[in-house]
Scaffold this motif. Structure first.
Motif, short mmCIF file in Angstrom:
data_model
loop_
_atom_site.label_atom_id
_atom_site.label_comp_id
_atom_site.label_asym_id
_atom_site.label_seq_id
_atom_site.Cartn_x
_atom_site.Cartn_y
_atom_site.Cartn_z
N UNK A 3 0.85 -1.19 0.00
CA UNK A 3 0.00 0.00 0.00
C UNK A 3 0.88 1.24 0.00
N UNK A 4 0.56 2.19 -0.85
CA UNK A 4 1.30 3.44 -0.93
C UNK A 4 0.49 4.54 -0.25
N UNK A 5 1.16 5.31 0.58
CA UNK A 5 0.50 6.35 1.35
C UNK A 5 0.58 7.70 0.63
N UNK A 6 -0.56 8.37 0.53
CA UNK A 6 -0.64 9.64 -0.19
C UNK A 6 -1.08 10.77 0.73
N UNK A 45 3.83 16.67 6.81
CA UNK A 45 5.09 16.16 6.25
C UNK A 45 6.16 15.99 7.32
N UNK A 46 6.19 16.89 8.27
CA UNK A 46 7.20 16.80 9.34
C UNK A 46 6.91 15.65 10.30
N UNK A 47 5.64 15.23 10.33
CA UNK A 47 5.26 14.15 11.24
C UNK A 47 5.52 12.77 10.65
N UNK A 48 5.33 12.61 9.33
CA UNK A 48 5.59 11.32 8.70
C UNK A 48 5.80 11.49 7.20
N UNK A 49 6.44 10.50 6.60
CA UNK A 49 6.76 10.56 5.17
C UNK A 49 5.75 9.77 4.35
N UNK A 50 4.98 10.46 3.50
CA UNK A 50 4.12 9.74 2.57
C UNK A 50 4.94 9.27 1.37
N UNK A 51 4.40 8.35 0.61
CA UNK A 51 5.08 7.92 -0.61
C UNK A 51 4.93 8.95 -1.72
N UNK A 52 3.80 9.65 -1.69
CA UNK A 52 3.54 10.64 -2.73
C UNK A 52 2.75 11.82 -2.16
N UNK A 78 10.67 11.29 -2.19
CA UNK A 78 9.21 11.38 -2.27
C UNK A 78 8.79 11.72 -3.70
N UNK A 79 7.69 11.14 -4.15
CA UNK A 79 7.15 11.47 -5.47
C UNK A 79 6.11 12.58 -5.32
N UNK A 80 6.02 13.44 -6.31
CA UNK A 80 5.10 14.58 -6.22
C UNK A 80 4.33 14.73 -7.51
#
Length: 218
Positions: A3-6, A45-52, A78-80
């Protein structure tokens, strides 16, 4: 199945709901958070890293490019994906230079968001046709400047990888072409970013073409 987190950044509530729904129904995606301002996005963003990061540009407390740059500073891999109504060349170029890999106009994103997110996560670039025209114009402008070719700091393999990126190949496809692991391809791309002082695939292609390291016509 992975699962990828967005993380979704969109200030308009109705649009945020529709885009969030498109993410939630995709079997490989999970919506970590949906926020409506630059400040909220940076806190998440400072709390956790999403994949995208899926980001709008016109926001009530600033420009989305600020968040894109912050995301890349915190998490270089990170992808954007930009999803916006802004289709002018300045917005496109500033977002790509800040670190975005994909750029969709909202009218296209409502129908294609899930596929665009997955393409971006695979190392491809999802670009609306109108946006592609801006990129072509930019390449033409660079060609017309006739800047002398600089010394190429890239290795022959890094040059090959970059050419494949410019042609739209995914990380997995590049790995298969050279009988490498995907992690090795990612390592080559990190080296390319470092040597060219860039933070995204699109910017790497811009810079390498601008300096004469690769030729898109080959």
């Amino acid at each position: 199945m992975k699962l990828y987190h967005a993380l979704l950044l969109e200030d308009e509530k109705a649009t945020r709901h529709l885009l969030g729904k498109a993410i939630k129904i995709h079997p490989e995606l999970r919506l970590s958070a949906a926020v409506g301002s630059c400040e909220e996005a940076i806190i998440v963003l400072k709390e956790h890293q999403p994949d995208i990061l899926i980001a709008d540009l016109g926001l009530p407390d600033g420009h989305g490019v600020k968040v894109i740059a912050q995301a890349k500073q915190l998490y270089p891999e990170i992808e954007i994906l930009v999803v916006t109504m802004f289709d002018d060349e300045e917005s496109v170029v500033s977002a790509l230079e800040a670190g975005a890999s994909s750029y969709l106009l909202k009218k296209q994103a409502f129908e294609e968001l899930g596929d665009a997110v997955m393409s971006t996560l695979r190392g491809e670039s999802a670009i609306s046709p109108e946006i592609a025209r801006h990129l072509i114009k930019r390449f033409k402008k660079q060609d017309e400047q006739h800047i002398p070719q600089a010394i190429n700091p890239l290795t022959s393999r890094e040059n090959e990888v970059l050419r494949f990126i410019a042609k739209g190949y995914s990380y997995d496809e590049i790995a298969a072409s050279f009988s490498l692991s995907t992690n090795t391809v990612r390592a080559h791309i990190r080296n390319i970013y470092r040597k060219l002082a860039v933070s995204s695939r699109s910017e790497a292609v811009f810079e390498a073409t601008h300096l004469g390291f690769i030729d898109l016509k080959e």
